[in-house]
Design a protein around this motif. Sequence first.
Motif, PDB file in Angstrom:
ATOM      1  N   VAL A 103      51.106  48.297  41.532  1.00  0.00           N
ATOM      2  CA  VAL A 103      50.051  47.363  41.142  1.00  0.00           C
ATOM      3  C   VAL A 103      50.167  46.992  39.668  1.00  0.00           C
ATOM      4  CG1 VAL A 103      47.566  46.950  41.122  1.00  0.00           C
ATOM      5  CG2 VAL A 103      48.570  48.462  42.862  1.00  0.00           C
ATOM      6  N   ASP A 104      50.328  45.702  39.411  1.00  0.00           N
ATOM      7  CA  ASP A 104      50.303  45.160  38.050  1.00  0.00           C
ATOM      8  C   ASP A 104      48.850  45.100  37.595  1.00  0.00           C
ATOM      9  OD1 ASP A 104      50.325  43.611  35.745  1.00  0.00           O
ATOM     10  OD2 ASP A 104      51.308  41.883  36.659  1.00  0.00           O
ATOM     11  N   THR A 105      48.512  45.871  36.583  1.00  0.00           N
ATOM     12  CA  THR A 105      47.124  45.954  36.110  1.00  0.00           C
ATOM     13  C   THR A 105      46.890  45.121  34.853  1.00  0.00           C
ATOM     14  OG1 THR A 105      47.690  47.951  34.843  1.00  0.00           O
ATOM     15  CG2 THR A 105      46.812  48.269  37.073  1.00  0.00           C
ATOM     16  N   GLY A 106      47.857  44.295  34.465  1.00  0.00           N
ATOM     17  CA  GLY A 106      47.771  43.632  33.167  1.00  0.00           C
ATOM     18  C   GLY A 106      47.061  42.309  33.140  1.00  0.00           C
ATOM     19  N   TYR A 107      46.649  41.784  34.292  1.00  0.00           N
ATOM     20  CA  TYR A 107      45.968  40.484  34.314  1.00  0.00           C
ATOM     21  C   TYR A 107      44.743  40.603  35.192  1.00  0.00           C
ATOM     22  CZ  TYR A 107      45.075  35.497  35.009  1.00  0.00           C
ATOM     23  OH  TYR A 107      44.489  34.260  35.053  1.00  0.00           O
TER      24      TYR A 107
END
Length: 378
Positions: A103-107
């Motif tokens: 999971v990309d949590t940066g956006y």
Amino acid sequence: MPTGPVQEALDALPLVDHHCHGVVTGDLDRQAFETLITEGGAWPGISTFDSPVGVAIRRHCAPLLDLPRHAQPDAYLARRAELGPGEVHRRFLAAAGTEVFCVDTGYAPERLTTPAELVEPVGGTAYEIVRLESVAEEVAAQGGEPGEYADRFRVAALEAVRRPGVVGVKSVAAYRTGFDLDPARPSDAEVTEAARRLLASGAGRLADPVLVRHLLWTAVDLGLPLQLHVGLGDNDIRLHRSDPAHLTDWLHLTAGTIPVMLLHCWPYQRQAAHLAAVFEQVYLDVGLALHHVGPARARAVLEEALEITPFRKLLYSSDAYGVAEFHCLGALSFRRALAALLQERVDDDELDLPDALRLAEWAGAHNARRVYRLPGAS
């Protein structure tokens, strides 16, 4: 429904989604939902339900809400609201059949599920992908001396990737500068001067070519797989500059270092395939495109990507963001498209069935487990 032994095997395979996002935790009205299912936004007089992705949602997702296929938008959204976000989330993730989520949590302009919250309803396993631009922008927001920026970013990035559950990093350089950059590692003096410009501007957005180059080389130093957004995106991207072929010289310079994961790739899936075929460290998926074209056209996109891509280099991703439908639709599109392509080769005696089943397992799960060093890697 497509049938055959390859389809049956892929339908039963617990997928590893090597790149996705959380889903919105609150209720969604029609405008909010329509905005989330498109990269272009919701425009007056034009419904995103009247697009390939909108039609695919009504066809393939409506039955999971106990609605007839092709349910009309108002009926679809009313049923969605009646069930509530938690139940909608559970149904679509269960239907996706995904076991592992990176999971990309940066956006997160909206309140999204955390990795743990994303998988809780289905009992899957979640890992985190750290978006390096977010780390760099947090460092810049803290101020400080330009000459300290490089060390502060390095320390912050190291702290981020040492968090429990982090298995990779990501860059959105395609959005910020494009890939037509000087491939060389920038000097300390260049980074200091670029940091001076950034800090003086107060802009907060990392879009300086020197600092983006520095970020990419910092990713190499971190030693984890690096995900790069390629191609299709919202109107912030300059599509012609996101062609991964621009990365060729940088890939030569970084050979033997870290895996480079080319995400999504449309309309540059053939260029990405070439890079995967000639550089040992390059891998690809066609994730974001699959739910936007839907099952009806997913095969065409994947077919081009697989013309020359080594089978050990193809991964699955949904790039699902905001709505749980995309976790389901991405998985369905991938399973059908890959099964159709492999089954056709079996039927034409270009591939035997045991190999087809093995290649399907590689692409759907095992390649990602190997590259990200996840449990069960083979």
